[in-house]
Design a protein around this motif. Structure first.
Motif, PDB file in Angstrom:
ATOM      1  N   LEU A  85     -37.837 -15.121  16.429  1.00 23.56           N
ATOM      2  CA  LEU A  85     -36.602 -15.821  16.066  1.00 23.56           C
ATOM      3  C   LEU A  85     -36.371 -15.858  14.561  1.00 23.56           C
ATOM      4  O   LEU A  85     -35.244 -15.670  14.088  1.00 23.56           O
ATOM      5  N   TYR A  86     -37.433 -16.078  13.784  1.00 25.72           N
ATOM      6  CA  TYR A  86     -37.246 -16.201  12.342  1.00 25.72           C
ATOM      7  C   TYR A  86     -36.799 -14.893  11.685  1.00 25.72           C
ATOM      8  O   TYR A  86     -36.362 -14.892  10.537  1.00 25.72           O
ATOM      9  N   GLY A  87     -36.885 -13.765  12.406  1.00 26.52           N
ATOM     10  CA  GLY A  87     -36.438 -12.493  11.861  1.00 26.52           C
ATOM     11  C   GLY A  87     -34.964 -12.225  12.057  1.00 26.52           C
ATOM     12  O   GLY A  87     -34.424 -11.255  11.505  1.00 26.52           O
ATOM     13  N   ASN A  88     -34.277 -13.071  12.837  1.00 23.14           N
ATOM     14  CA  ASN A  88     -32.857 -12.884  13.077  1.00 23.14           C
ATOM     15  C   ASN A  88     -32.033 -13.263  11.852  1.00 23.14           C
ATOM     16  O   ASN A  88     -32.412 -14.159  11.090  1.00 23.14           O
ATOM     17  N   PRO A  89     -30.883 -12.596  11.660  1.00 23.08           N
ATOM     18  CA  PRO A  89     -30.081 -12.861  10.459  1.00 23.08           C
ATOM     19  C   PRO A  89     -29.717 -14.326  10.253  1.00 23.08           C
ATOM     20  O   PRO A  89     -29.747 -14.818   9.125  1.00 23.08           O
ATOM     21  N   VAL A  90     -29.387 -15.043  11.335  1.00 21.98           N
ATOM     22  CA  VAL A  90     -28.965 -16.436  11.162  1.00 21.98           C
ATOM     23  C   VAL A  90     -30.094 -17.289  10.577  1.00 21.98           C
ATOM     24  O   VAL A  90     -29.842 -18.257   9.837  1.00 21.98           O
ATOM     25  N   PHE A  91     -31.359 -16.932  10.871  1.00 22.79           N
ATOM     26  CA  PHE A  91     -32.486 -17.655  10.284  1.00 22.79           C
ATOM     27  C   PHE A  91     -32.764 -17.173   8.862  1.00 22.79           C
ATOM     28  O   PHE A  91     -32.955 -17.989   7.947  1.00 22.79           O
ATOM     29  N   ARG A  92     -32.783 -15.887   8.647  1.00 26.53           N
ATOM     30  CA  ARG A  92     -33.118 -15.362   7.326  1.00 26.53           C
ATOM     31  C   ARG A  92     -32.081 -15.758   6.283  1.00 26.53           C
ATOM     32  O   ARG A  92     -32.396 -15.924   5.099  1.00 26.53           O
ATOM     33  N   GLU A  93     -30.841 -15.946   6.741  1.00 28.16           N
ATOM     34  CA  GLU A  93     -29.767 -16.352   5.828  1.00 28.16           C
ATOM     35  C   GLU A  93     -29.544 -17.860   5.824  1.00 28.16           C
ATOM     36  O   GLU A  93     -28.678 -18.353   5.090  1.00 28.16           O
ATOM     37  N   HIS A  94     -30.303 -18.596   6.654  1.00 29.51           N
ATOM     38  CA  HIS A  94     -30.156 -20.047   6.761  1.00 29.51           C
ATOM     39  C   HIS A  94     -28.692 -20.414   6.982  1.00 29.51           C
ATOM     40  O   HIS A  94     -28.162 -21.354   6.382  1.00 29.51           O
ATOM     41  N   GLY A  95     -28.046 -19.666   7.890  1.00 33.08           N
ATOM     42  CA  GLY A  95     -26.607 -19.809   8.069  1.00 33.08           C
ATOM     43  C   GLY A  95     -26.230 -20.477   9.365  1.00 33.08           C
ATOM     44  O   GLY A  95     -25.369 -19.974  10.106  1.00 33.08           O
ATOM     45  N   PHE A  96     -26.831 -21.619   9.670  1.00 26.60           N
ATOM     46  CA  PHE A  96     -26.674 -22.242  10.982  1.00 26.60           C
ATOM     47  C   PHE A  96     -25.338 -22.953  11.175  1.00 26.60           C
ATOM     48  O   PHE A  96     -24.861 -23.080  12.302  1.00 26.60           O
ATOM     49  N   PHE A  97     -24.746 -23.442  10.115  1.00 32.40           N
ATOM     50  CA  PHE A  97     -23.516 -24.235  10.239  1.00 32.40           C
ATOM     51  C   PHE A  97     -22.479 -23.676   9.274  1.00 32.40           C
ATOM     52  O   PHE A  97     -22.513 -23.971   8.078  1.00 32.40           O
ATOM     53  N   ALA A  98     -21.591 -22.841   9.823  1.00 24.86           N
ATOM     54  CA  ALA A  98     -20.565 -22.175   9.016  1.00 24.86           C
ATOM     55  C   ALA A  98     -21.195 -21.459   7.824  1.00 24.86           C
ATOM     56  O   ALA A  98     -20.669 -21.476   6.708  1.00 24.86           O
ATOM     57  N   GLY A  99     -22.342 -20.819   8.083  1.00 22.96           N
ATOM     58  CA  GLY A  99     -23.019 -20.074   7.037  1.00 22.96           C
ATOM     59  C   GLY A  99     -23.860 -20.921   6.104  1.00 22.96           C
ATOM     60  O   GLY A  99     -24.400 -20.398   5.112  1.00 22.96           O
ATOM     61  N   ARG A 100     -24.018 -22.199   6.418  1.00 22.68           N
ATOM     62  CA  ARG A 100     -24.762 -23.100   5.531  1.00 22.68           C
ATOM     63  C   ARG A 100     -25.846 -23.829   6.333  1.00 22.68           C
ATOM     64  O   ARG A 100     -25.849 -23.818   7.557  1.00 22.68           O
ATOM     65  N   TRP A 101     -26.767 -24.471   5.607  1.00 28.20           N
ATOM     66  CA  TRP A 101     -27.805 -25.299   6.227  1.00 28.20           C
ATOM     67  C   TRP A 101     -27.919 -26.583   5.428  1.00 28.20           C
ATOM     68  O   TRP A 101     -28.636 -26.650   4.423  1.00 28.20           O
ATOM     69  N   PRO A 102     -27.204 -27.625   5.847  1.00 26.49           N
ATOM     70  CA  PRO A 102     -27.121 -28.857   5.051  1.00 26.49           C
ATOM     71  C   PRO A 102     -28.470 -29.460   4.682  1.00 26.49           C
ATOM     72  O   PRO A 102     -28.631 -29.953   3.559  1.00 26.49           O
ATOM     73  N   TYR A 136     -37.065 -19.065   5.871  1.00 33.10           N
ATOM     74  CA  TYR A 136     -37.436 -18.218   6.997  1.00 33.10           C
ATOM     75  C   TYR A 136     -37.687 -16.773   6.595  1.00 33.10           C
ATOM     76  O   TYR A 136     -38.341 -16.031   7.338  1.00 33.10           O
ATOM     77  N   GLU A 137     -37.200 -16.357   5.422  1.00 37.87           N
ATOM     78  CA  GLU A 137     -37.532 -15.019   4.942  1.00 37.87           C
ATOM     79  C   GLU A 137     -39.023 -14.897   4.633  1.00 37.87           C
ATOM     80  O   GLU A 137     -39.573 -13.792   4.656  1.00 37.87           O
ATOM     81  N   ALA A 138     -39.677 -16.014   4.359  1.00 38.67           N
ATOM     82  CA  ALA A 138     -41.094 -15.987   4.004  1.00 38.67           C
ATOM     83  C   ALA A 138     -42.015 -16.261   5.191  1.00 38.67           C
ATOM     84  O   ALA A 138     -43.235 -16.207   5.060  1.00 38.67           O
ATOM     85  N   VAL A 139     -41.459 -16.572   6.370  1.00 39.05           N
ATOM     86  CA  VAL A 139     -42.273 -16.912   7.534  1.00 39.05           C
ATOM     87  C   VAL A 139     -42.864 -15.645   8.145  1.00 39.05           C
ATOM     88  O   VAL A 139     -42.193 -14.612   8.258  1.00 39.05           O
ATOM     89  N   SER A 140     -44.120 -15.724   8.539  1.00 42.31           N
ATOM     90  CA  SER A 140     -44.765 -14.610   9.218  1.00 42.31           C
ATOM     91  C   SER A 140     -45.733 -15.139  10.271  1.00 42.31           C
ATOM     92  O   SER A 140     -46.552 -16.007   9.984  1.00 42.31           O
ATOM     93  N   CYS A 141     -45.629 -14.609  11.470  1.00 47.82           N
ATOM     94  CA  CYS A 141     -46.569 -14.886  12.555  1.00 47.82           C
ATOM     95  C   CYS A 141     -47.074 -13.522  13.026  1.00 47.82           C
ATOM     96  O   CYS A 141     -46.460 -12.889  13.899  1.00 47.82           O
ATOM     97  N   PRO A 142     -48.164 -13.049  12.430  1.00 55.97           N
ATOM     98  CA  PRO A 142     -48.587 -11.661  12.659  1.00 55.97           C
ATOM     99  C   PRO A 142     -48.824 -11.305  14.124  1.00 55.97           C
ATOM    100  O   PRO A 142     -48.452 -10.207  14.565  1.00 55.97           O
ATOM    101  N   GLU A 143     -49.447 -12.199  14.885  1.00 58.83           N
ATOM    102  CA  GLU A 143     -49.726 -11.864  16.284  1.00 58.83           C
ATOM    103  C   GLU A 143     -48.443 -11.800  17.096  1.00 58.83           C
ATOM    104  O   GLU A 143     -48.281 -10.917  17.957  1.00 58.83           O
TER     105      GLU A 143
END
Length: 443
Positions: A370-387, A398-405
């Motif tokens: 999930l964290y690799g999806n654009p809406v997470f990587r751009e933190h764009g959950f609410f009209a492109g923003r994340w209050p 979320y661009e820095a999140v990694s779960c290798p397994e």
């Protein structure tokens, strides 16, 4: 972690071999292994699985009976509705929880659970990165922060050790996703929740009828959430159920699914704020009838999935779905992994070969964590923003999140469809096809 099974691989292969010519499935020899020439179907050889099983008949007279009863009602509203009442009664037979709220979807059930748990802006909720986005929609709408923990190598469920590493003073809940109907390590997760004062929410959307150490899934955590979406084990097209035995959370479930309105109260005043996630009586009618089918569906899928695991266990380069011996996985799907470097092909070629053999197989599960999806990587959950990030309530990136397994699972997994319309002979054929392809490509 011991994969569940009633037969050793040696006994399974012996039984399959002895059955050749005796057990047939629409003209095909069950469990047949590669032809003497060793050719794959993709190269012109004979298919290992020559015909597809019939699709299961998902509804009929039980649903018709409930819908006809519903048509005689004066109201189709859920509150004190006879169909909703019957659905709750039958749900409790499968999952004995006191407080039960029917709702419009599994996503709604999870949002209700998060709200009932008191999750507030900036709070953190730890969950799986390999799941439907519905697992975290409610977290985000409560202005809280999904925190993704890594997964077990072959269970595809939360790794309790990594969950423990990701707990912070802001953590308020854990959402345990029983992916594909395979129970999470609930004792370990519950111990973490109790130690840190967290709510443990079970996402049972894919796990109807599953059991953890003999106990019904949904009864170990604080709140259980189920989906009745069209692809699930039981369905009413779309719908959900959220339930709890906890006095802290249970009485809140109805209010958070019904615009904050307490229908047992007398003031008529709104003391909490929530959206409308109510289920209607027609949906409840179908769902209540579907629950009469649940045990048969769950038991059959469990047997078929375990049989597939037994049939491919021990193959070089293949890592089967890992289910604890004392659990019951109800296999919304089965997934095995290809060990890197063990095959003279990539996963895409392996899957193409399996499909040519007649196996209902696909590569992986979802395209990315999930964290690799654009809406997470751009933190764009609410009209492109994340209050909450703009207000300084979280530093999550979320661009820095990694779960290798988790990432490796999605890159190496091969998913095989399992459903109750299949029979054991068919599954033996699927296992034979995996053996055939794995033998051909084995490095």
């Amino acid at each position: 972690m011991t994969p569940r099974g009633h037969l050793s691989r040696r006994h399974f292969l012996a039984a399959s071999s002895g059955a050749l010519g005796a057990n047939t499935l629409r003209g095909q020899e069950a469990g047949d292994d590669p032809a003497p020439d060793g050719r794959l179907a993709i190269d012109g050889g004979p298919k290992a699985v020559r015909e597809s099983p019939p699709r299961p008949r998902r509804w009929g007279e039980p649903e018709r009976e409930r819908l006809e009863a519903m048509l005689g009602q004066d109201s189709l509203f859920y509150w004190k509705g006879p169909q909703t009442g019957l659905l709750v009664e039958r749900f409790r037979e499968a999952c004995p929880l006191e407080y039960v709220m029917t709702c419009s979807s599994g996503t709604a059930a999870l949002h209700i659970a998060v709200a009932a748990a008191g999750i507030a802006p900036g709070d953190e909720v730890i969950t799986s990165p390999v799941t439907d986005i519905g697992t975290v929609i409610g977290v985000l709408y409560q202005q809280a922060v999904p925190v993704f923990a890594d997964l077990g190598r072959n269970t595809y469920n939360l790794d309790p050790e990594d969950v423990a590493r990701r707990i912070t003073p802001r953590t308020r809940a854990i959402i345990a996703v029983h992916l594909a109907g395979n129970p999470c390590d609930l004792d370990a997760l519950k111990a973490l929740a109790d130690e840190h004062g967290l709510a443990l929410i079970e996402d049972c959307a894919q796990a109807w009828g599953a059991r953890y150490r003999g106990r019904p899934i949904g009864t170990i955590g604080h709140i259980a959430c189920f989906s009745l979406q069209d692809s699930k084990h039981v369905t009413c097209g779309d719908g959900g159920v959220v339930a709890s035995n906890e006095e802290r959370y249970g009485p809140r479930l109805q209010r958070f699914g019904d615009k904050g309105f307490d229908r047992l109260g007398s003031s008529g005043l709104f003391e909490s704020f929530a959206t409308n996630y109510r289920m209607s009586e027609p949906q409840a009618a179908v769902a209540s009838a579907q629950l009469t089918r649940l045990e048969g569906i769950a038991a059959r899928r469990a047997r078929l999935g375990d049989l597939l695991t037994e049939g491919i266990a021990g193959l070089p380069g293949i890592e089967p779905h890992a289910v604890r011996a004392d659990d019951r996985c109800t296999y919304w799907f089965s997934m095995f992994r290809l060990r890197p470097g063990a095959m003279r092909c990539d996963r895409a070629e392996f899957v193409r070969a399996l499909v040519a053999e007649g196996v209902p197989a696909t590569a992986g599960y979802i395209p990315l964590p999930l964290y690799g999806n654009p809406v997470f990587r751009e933190h764009g959950f609410f009209a492109g923003r994340w209050p909450v990030k703009e207000l300084g309530l979280t530093t999550m990136d979320y661009e820095a999140v990694s779960c290798p397994e988790a990432e490796a699972i999605l890159e190496s997994g091969v998913r095989v469809a399992i459903h109750e319309g299949m029979d054991e002979a068919y599954i033996r054929g699927v296992a034979a096809a995996v053996r055939k392809v794995a033998s051909h490509y084995s490095a």
